[in-house]
Design an enzyme around this catalytic site. Structure first.
Site, short mmCIF file in Angstrom:
data_model
loop_
_atom_site.label_atom_id
_atom_site.label_comp_id
_atom_site.label_asym_id
_atom_site.label_seq_id
_atom_site.Cartn_x
_atom_site.Cartn_y
_atom_site.Cartn_z
CD GLU A 299 -24.25 33.70 42.64
OE1 GLU A 299 -24.87 34.28 41.74
OE2 GLU A 299 -23.77 32.55 42.51
CG HIS B 223 -23.63 27.94 41.76
ND1 HIS B 223 -25.01 27.94 41.78
CD2 HIS B 223 -23.28 27.02 40.82
CE1 HIS B 223 -25.47 27.07 40.90
NE2 HIS B 223 -24.44 26.50 40.31
#
Length: 318
Positions: free
Chosen positions: A95, A93
């Site tokens: 993040e 992901h």
């Protein structure tokens, strides 16, 4: 030790979040999942599709994550803007890649000591699933840099519905992250954010969109239960609805937006001269991204903690 590789381009930089990543046929974005400066702009069609404009099935978007970010100084000046995408090949992901120890944000924050606020605009809320650990990495980053505040604005909640095995874990992690308010702000993208994102992170915008944008409240985020979002983030409806339509009805701002409706070289040259004028006036004590929106470090000045008042009362005589 850094784990990324960054390459200079004509309009910014492109970054391999992990130096061992290579181009492959599984992930169209590999190996450059982080892009900065004007390299961070995405086509309007991609922005529209990923952020769910108009209504689209969430099933078609589950494997697509797009996150825009801004690094700002205490005065409100943008130190750097960029975007990060997920890797479908390694199932990472954005993040997780951004906040990795020894990763890109770690290095940039060390290099620029004046960074005081990180702002994320994402199509999904961060998760804390075992393979990604996005929220855990965010926590560790905030512990390492206690002077930095974080604002996260998302279009949809990610894997928090009961049908997902990791739903309870993600919900608890979001509540925990929200508990760090006012240092951390976690909430849905306000209605006024779309014009701002179009202005600063998108190219190839149809002219009609500049004057009649689809409200983010009518996108996939608007279809999710507002009470579910409030319960997870701890934000009541009156906190979520204080954002007026940013720049709406302001001819100067609309003219500036018009300049970005095409990815032509002329519009790119105009960007540097005009981008600062797209933001409301900023100062050390009062800067806003959208009208009436304040960042975490300002709230202590706006809403001082109540003082304890001791009143001495005479007790009645028996």
């Amino acid at each position: 030790k850094t784990i990324f590789q960054e390459y200079l381009t004509n309009q910014g930089t492109v970054v391999k979040p992990y130096c061992w990543q290579r181009q492959n046929h599984i992930c169209a974005k590999c190996p450059y999942h982080i892009r900065t400066g004007e390299e961070a702009r995405v086509p309007y069609t991609e922005f529209q599709r990923v952020f769910g404009l108009p209504y689209r099935s969430t099933a078609t978007l589950q494997n697509k994550h797009l996150l825009f970010y801004e690094l700002r100084s205490f005065s409100g000046a943008v130190v750097q803007k960029g975007h990060a995408t997920n890797c479908t090949d390694q199932d990472n992901h954005p993040e997780s890649m951004l906040f990795e120890v020894g990763g890109y944000l770690d290095a940039v924050t060390d290099a620029y000591e004046n960074i005081r606020c990180i702002i994320l605009y994402s199509n999904y809320s961060p998760c804390n699933e075992a393979y990604h650990c996005c929220i855990s990495k965010i926590y560790n980053f905030l512990l390492k840099y206690p002077e930095i505040t974080l604002c996260i604005y998302f279009s949809q909640l990610y894997h928090t519905e009961d049908g997902f095995p990791t739903a309870a874990w993600n919900r608890e992690a979001l509540r925990s992250l929200s508990s760090l308010w006012p240092r951390v702000t976690l909430q849905r993208l306000p209605a006024g954010a779309q014009r701002y994102l179009l202005c600063n992170f998108v190219y190839g915008i149809p002219g009609s969109t500049l004057y009649h944008p689809t409200s983010l409240s009518r996108t996939l985020a608007g279809r999710q239960n507002p009470h579910q979002i409030n319960n997870l983030t701890g934000m009541k409806p009156y906190f979520r609805k204080v954002f007026p339509q940013a720049m709406q009805g302001k001819p100067a701002a609309q003219q500036n937006l018009k300049a970005f409706s095409s990815p032509s070289p002329a519009s790119q040259q105009l960007l540097q001269a005009m981008k600062d004028s797209l933001l409301p006036p900023m100062s050390q004590s009062h800067f806003v991204l959208f009208p009436d929106m304040f960042l975490p470090f300002q709230r202590e000045h706006l809403y001082p903690r109540p003082k304890n008042i001791v009143r001495h009362l005479k007790m009645p005589k028996e």
